[in-house]
Scaffold this active site. Sequence first.
Site, PDB file in Angstrom:
ATOM      1  CE1 TYR A  33      -7.643  35.742  44.385  1.00 30.19           C
ATOM      2  CE2 TYR A  33      -9.511  36.210  42.782  1.00 30.19           C
ATOM      3  CZ  TYR A  33      -8.797  35.393  43.438  1.00 30.19           C
ATOM      4  OH  TYR A  33      -8.781  33.958  43.522  1.00 30.19           O
ATOM      5  NE  ARG A  52     -13.641  36.947  49.677  1.00 27.00           N
ATOM      6  CZ  ARG A  52     -14.031  36.186  49.153  1.00 27.00           C
ATOM      7  NH1 ARG A  52     -14.647  34.745  49.326  1.00 27.00           N
ATOM      8  NH2 ARG A  52     -14.318  36.507  47.682  1.00 27.00           N
ATOM      9  NE  ARG A 100      12.828  38.881  43.378  1.00 27.59           N
ATOM     10  CZ  ARG A 100      13.215  37.989  44.060  1.00 27.59           C
ATOM     11  NH1 ARG A 100      14.339  38.544  44.682  1.00 27.59           N
ATOM     12  NH2 ARG A 100      12.782  36.856  44.637  1.00 27.59           N
ATOM     13  CE  LYS A 149     -11.490  35.957  45.720  1.00 30.33           C
ATOM     14  NZ  LYS A 149     -11.413  34.773  45.181  1.00 30.33           N
ATOM     15  CD  GLU A 182     -10.911  26.618  48.838  1.00 36.02           C
ATOM     16  OE1 GLU A 182     -11.798  27.187  48.782  1.00 36.02           O
ATOM     17  OE2 GLU A 182      -9.855  27.065  49.203  1.00 36.02           O
TER      18      GLU A 182
HETATM   19  N1  PDD Z   1     -12.916  32.389  43.337  1.00 38.19           N
HETATM   20  N2  PDD Z   1     -12.333  28.905  46.790  1.00 38.19           N
HETATM   21  C1  PDD Z   1     -11.617  29.499  45.986  1.00 38.19           C
HETATM   22  C2  PDD Z   1     -10.235  28.746  46.098  1.00 38.19           C
HETATM   23  C3  PDD Z   1     -11.835  30.309  45.270  1.00 38.19           C
HETATM   24  O1  PDD Z   1     -10.982  30.845  44.355  1.00 38.19           O
HETATM   25  C4  PDD Z   1     -13.111  31.308  45.289  1.00 38.19           C
HETATM   26  C5  PDD Z   1     -13.533  32.218  44.338  1.00 38.19           C
HETATM   27  C6  PDD Z   1     -14.143  30.581  46.044  1.00 38.19           C
HETATM   28  C7  PDD Z   1     -15.630  30.943  46.154  1.00 38.19           C
HETATM   29  O2  PDD Z   1     -15.620  32.235  46.737  1.00 38.19           O
HETATM   30  P1  PDD Z   1     -16.792  33.330  46.457  1.00 38.19           P
HETATM   31  O3  PDD Z   1     -18.014  32.646  46.315  1.00 38.19           O
HETATM   32  O4  PDD Z   1     -16.450  34.449  47.372  1.00 38.19           O
HETATM   33  O5  PDD Z   1     -16.566  33.577  44.915  1.00 38.19           O
HETATM   34  C8  PDD Z   1     -13.747  29.535  46.822  1.00 38.19           C
HETATM   35  C9  PDD Z   1     -13.010  33.502  42.193  1.00 38.19           C
HETATM   36  C10 PDD Z   1     -14.389  33.679  41.714  1.00 38.19           C
HETATM   37  C11 PDD Z   1     -11.947  33.649  41.231  1.00 38.19           C
HETATM   38  O6  PDD Z   1     -10.875  33.454  41.585  1.00 38.19           O
HETATM   39  O7  PDD Z   1     -12.081  34.022  40.003  1.00 38.19           O
END
Ligand code: PDD
Length: 285
Positions: A33, A52, A100, A149, A182
Amino acid sequence: MSRIAYVNGRYLPFRNAKVHVEDRGYQFADAVYEVCEVRAGRLIDERRHLDRLERSLAALRIRMPMTRAALGVVLRETVARNRIVYGLVYLQIGRGVARRDPAFPQPAVAPSVVVTARPLNPKRLEALAASGIAVVSVPDNRWGRVDIKTVGLLPNVLARQAAIDQGAREAWFIDKSGAVTEGASVNAWIVTQDGKLVTRQADHAILGGITRAVLFDAIKGQGLTIEERPFALQEAYAAREAFVSSATQIVIPVVRIDGHVIGDGKPGPVATALRRAFHHYAEAG
Ligand code: PDD
């Protein structure tokens, strides 16, 4: 106004916006996503988010369901149909619908595509930026490829809820060596006592945030120094400032970590200046 979602080729009212019970995103979190900020009705940093997205898809061997240009049209159309002036757009692409079985479907099926958009409350975010937030640390128990992601976010869900249960807003993951990786949905930063900005290097242990990448330009633009390295929780407790970054929150100062007051307990000047400068360095499409 009723919300509209894009689901596999159609724009549908929310009540009809449904995916199949054997969608692999639903059964295996076999999907990726992106979340983009929408500001003045425009997508922020679309190019970097789509870059990304392509990296995440390639890592999982899911094919792009359409060209980048077509995806851009769908994102924009979803924003327009929901009349979003300030908010976010969410895009999810999965391996598709199949009986599945963990192995990839053979032959491959069409990837699933869902796009939604919703408004954000700017006053609420500004209030958070003005007060700063509290974070708590939690063990980083995620898999080894959080740079991809994926929608497999259960550790993030539990971490975020643990933070809320303790009266904080965000959780910071701590690796086995005691260093911060993070946040549950944000990248983590500190400002050292000698004014350097520190954030963990973008390896497999963090998501390489788009906001983080743009902040690098903003930091250099302000003549400040960045160190990309792991930082221990103890170093964060003693930092001059701390903050988090993400596409929907941009920069939010952190004023408390595990109950330790950071700096003077108020949002610091570096975080505040970076929040103000951010959109000067971001791309608006
Ligand atoms: N989250 N680290 C994690 C684990 C994240 O889920 C996100 C983003 C970030 C920051 O990435 P970016 O600057 O590209 O938004 C770092 C999004 C916003 C979400 O899950 O809603």
